[in-house]
Design an enzyme around this catalytic site. Structure first.
Site, short mmCIF file in Angstrom:
data_model
loop_
_atom_site.label_atom_id
_atom_site.label_comp_id
_atom_site.label_asym_id
_atom_site.label_seq_id
_atom_site.Cartn_x
_atom_site.Cartn_y
_atom_site.Cartn_z
N SER A 18 0.83 -1.21 0.00
CA SER A 18 0.00 0.00 0.00
C SER A 18 0.86 1.26 0.00
O SER A 18 1.85 1.36 0.72
CB SER A 18 -0.91 0.02 1.23
OG SER A 18 -1.53 1.28 1.34
N LYS A 69 -13.78 -3.43 1.87
CA LYS A 69 -14.59 -2.20 1.82
C LYS A 69 -16.07 -2.43 2.10
O LYS A 69 -16.74 -1.56 2.65
CB LYS A 69 -14.41 -1.51 0.46
CG LYS A 69 -13.03 -0.91 0.28
CD LYS A 69 -12.95 -0.13 -1.01
CE LYS A 69 -11.51 0.29 -1.28
NZ LYS A 69 -11.39 1.09 -2.49
N ASN A 90 -14.33 3.31 2.51
CA ASN A 90 -12.86 3.30 2.44
C ASN A 90 -12.24 4.19 3.51
O ASN A 90 -11.02 4.26 3.62
CB ASN A 90 -12.35 3.69 1.04
CG ASN A 90 -12.42 5.18 0.80
OD1 ASN A 90 -13.22 5.88 1.43
ND2 ASN A 90 -11.60 5.68 -0.10
N ASP A 106 -13.69 7.29 -2.68
CA ASP A 106 -13.18 6.81 -3.97
C ASP A 106 -13.81 7.56 -5.15
O ASP A 106 -13.11 7.94 -6.10
CB ASP A 106 -13.46 5.31 -4.14
CG ASP A 106 -12.54 4.45 -3.29
OD1 ASP A 106 -11.42 4.91 -2.99
OD2 ASP A 106 -12.93 3.33 -2.94
N GLY A 134 -16.99 -3.79 -7.01
CA GLY A 134 -16.93 -2.73 -6.01
C GLY A 134 -16.33 -1.44 -6.56
O GLY A 134 -16.80 -0.34 -6.23
N ARG A 156 -18.57 -8.75 -17.85
CA ARG A 156 -18.54 -10.15 -18.27
C ARG A 156 -19.84 -10.85 -17.86
O ARG A 156 -20.45 -11.54 -18.64
CB ARG A 156 -17.32 -10.81 -17.61
CG ARG A 156 -17.15 -12.26 -17.88
CD ARG A 156 -15.86 -12.74 -17.27
NE ARG A 156 -15.86 -12.64 -15.80
CZ ARG A 156 -14.85 -13.00 -15.03
NH1 ARG A 156 -13.73 -13.46 -15.57
NH2 ARG A 156 -14.92 -12.88 -13.72
N VAL A 158 -23.49 -10.17 -17.12
CA VAL A 158 -24.43 -9.06 -17.34
C VAL A 158 -25.38 -8.88 -16.15
O VAL A 158 -25.75 -7.75 -15.80
CB VAL A 158 -25.18 -9.22 -18.69
CG1 VAL A 158 -26.25 -10.29 -18.62
CG2 VAL A 158 -25.76 -7.90 -19.13
N TYR A 220 -3.47 0.69 -10.79
CA TYR A 220 -2.20 1.39 -10.99
C TYR A 220 -1.06 0.45 -10.69
O TYR A 220 -1.22 -0.53 -9.94
CB TYR A 220 -2.11 2.66 -10.11
CG TYR A 220 -2.47 2.40 -8.69
CD1 TYR A 220 -1.51 1.96 -7.77
CD2 TYR A 220 -3.77 2.55 -8.24
CE1 TYR A 220 -1.84 1.70 -6.46
CE2 TYR A 220 -4.12 2.28 -6.92
CZ TYR A 220 -3.15 1.85 -6.05
OH TYR A 220 -3.47 1.57 -4.75
N GLY A 242 -4.61 4.79 -12.39
CA GLY A 242 -5.32 5.47 -11.31
C GLY A 242 -4.48 6.04 -10.18
O GLY A 242 -4.98 6.20 -9.07
P1 ATR Z 1 -13.38 -4.74 -7.38
O1 ATR Z 1 -13.84 -4.45 -5.99
O2 ATR Z 1 -11.92 -4.46 -7.62
O3 ATR Z 1 -14.26 -4.11 -8.41
P2 ATR Z 1 -14.71 -7.26 -7.80
O4 ATR Z 1 -15.90 -6.78 -7.06
O5 ATR Z 1 -14.23 -8.66 -7.60
O6 ATR Z 1 -13.45 -6.34 -7.52
O7 ATR Z 1 -14.99 -7.02 -9.37
C1 ATR Z 1 -14.07 -7.38 -10.35
C2 ATR Z 1 -14.60 -6.96 -11.73
O8 ATR Z 1 -13.66 -7.41 -12.72
C3 ATR Z 1 -15.93 -7.57 -12.10
O9 ATR Z 1 -16.61 -6.69 -12.97
C4 ATR Z 1 -15.49 -8.85 -12.84
O10 ATR Z 1 -16.45 -9.36 -13.73
P3 ATR Z 1 -17.61 -10.37 -13.23
O11 ATR Z 1 -18.63 -9.53 -12.50
O12 ATR Z 1 -18.12 -10.97 -14.47
O13 ATR Z 1 -16.92 -11.35 -12.31
C5 ATR Z 1 -14.31 -8.29 -13.61
N1 ATR Z 1 -13.36 -9.31 -14.04
C6 ATR Z 1 -12.50 -10.02 -13.28
N2 ATR Z 1 -11.75 -10.83 -14.04
C7 ATR Z 1 -12.14 -10.64 -15.33
C8 ATR Z 1 -11.74 -11.18 -16.59
N3 ATR Z 1 -10.77 -12.08 -16.68
N4 ATR Z 1 -12.37 -10.75 -17.70
C9 ATR Z 1 -13.34 -9.84 -17.62
N5 ATR Z 1 -13.77 -9.27 -16.47
C10 ATR Z 1 -13.17 -9.67 -15.33
#
Ligand code: ATR
Length: 281
Positions: A18, A69, A90, A106, A134, A156, A158, A220, A242
């Site tokens: 961090s 979070k 956060n 955020d 998130g 991915r 919907v 980032y 970011g």
């Molecule tokens: P964060 O809090 O960082 O947003 P998260 O809630 O786990 O983490 O969400 C990750 C996002 O990345 C989601 O939109 C996830 O898609 P799904 O909702 O379909 O799981 C997306 N994601 C993660 N790996 C992916 C991949 N290989 N290809 C496309 N989308 C991906």
């Protein structure tokens, strides 16, 4: 006897990489505030004990990072409106040693980086958000408030995007990545997925970009992120990581705690000199 500095910390899992301790130390120096800021690693099972223990020991505030979070929100006695809308916290402030207020900085940090540091016009723009986790939930409320002409949320899965939109109650189009090929290109494309971090190519169609699209990665890294590489290889002239959002959200937390907002322009310039942020703006 010299007074002990007020204590703050970031809690995450893992947390050793961090940048928050360094950023808050720079803020404290710049604003001449006396405080100590550390990093605490806590597993999801250990989060509540870590948070309450920090308050009981006289800690004044916490930043909460991945993966806590959402869970941190449930520990708070009162929430700011952004935290409520995002369903995530956060920033925790110890109003007393046992009474916790939760905020989410955020979204405002993202908007400030996008609009002020990168000079982007959101009002009237056509905006694409990739991802519905998130990170996307945190930036959507202030984006909606800034009145873009179109807002499209592609994910991915919907159903997850539909659930996010249903909760926000705003006019947002939802689709899967494959559908983006049939849509008009976007002025601003924001990556809120972790796609590409596993070494595979990000699965977004190049048709959503023009050379004038401004591409923003919420992630980032000291190297180029997979999304920034993807965008530049597909002809976008500007693709940024970011880092600015990280500094701006930290400044908002600092202001909540200390009542003074650090000058982030100076801090970002200082960080750039120490380790240039990889981007193409
Ligand atoms: P964060 O809090 O960082 O947003 P998260 O809630 O786990 O983490 O969400 C990750 C996002 O990345 C989601 O939109 C996830 O898609 P799904 O909702 O379909 O799981 C997306 N994601 C993660 N790996 C992916 C991949 N290989 N290809 C496309 N989308 C991906």
């Amino acid at each position: 006897m010299t007074e002990k500095p007020d204590r703050y910390a970031v809690i995450g899992h893992p947390v050793q990489h961090s940048r928050s301790p360094m950023i808050h130390a720079l803020f404290a120096k710049q604003t001449r505030q006396k405080l100590a800021y550390e990093a605490i690693d806590a597993s999801p099972e250990g989060l509540e004990t870590a948070v309450r223990g920090f308050g009981a020991a006289g800690g004044k505030g916490l930043n909460i990072t991945v993966p806590h979070k959402h869970k941190a929100m449930q520990l708070c006695d009162a929430l700011g409106s952004e935290a409520e809308q995002a369903g995530a916290v956060n920033t925790i402030t110890f109003v007393t040693t046992t009474r916790l207020r939760g905020d989410n900085t955020d979204g405002i940090g993202f908007m400030r980086d996008l609009v002020v540091n990168h000079n982007q016009n959101v009002r009237g723009a056509r905006i694409l958000i990739l991802g519905a986790g998130g990170a996307a939930r945190g930036i959507l409320p202030p984006l909606i408030e800034a009145e873009p002409a179109d807002l499209v949320l592609a994910n991915r899965t919907v159903g997850r995007a539909e659930a996010v939109v249903a909760k926000l109650g705003a006019k947002i189009e939802v689709c899967v990545f494959e559908d983006l090929g049939q849509k008009r290109p976007f002025d601003i494309v924001v990556n809120a997925t972790s796609a590409g971090l596993d070494g595979r190519r990000p699965p977004f169609p190049a048709a959503c970009l023009t050379p004038d699209s401004f591409c923003y990665d919420l992630a980032y890294s000291l190297k180029e992120t997979p999304f920034v590489r993807w965008a530049l290889e597909r002809g976008a002239r500007r693709a940024v990581q970011g880092w600015g959002m990280l500094v701006e959200q930290a400044a908002e937390s600092f202001q909540i705690w200390r009542g003074v907002r650090p000058d982030t322009t100076a801090i970002l310039a200082q960080l750039d000199r120490a380790a240039p942020r990889v981007n193409a703006s």
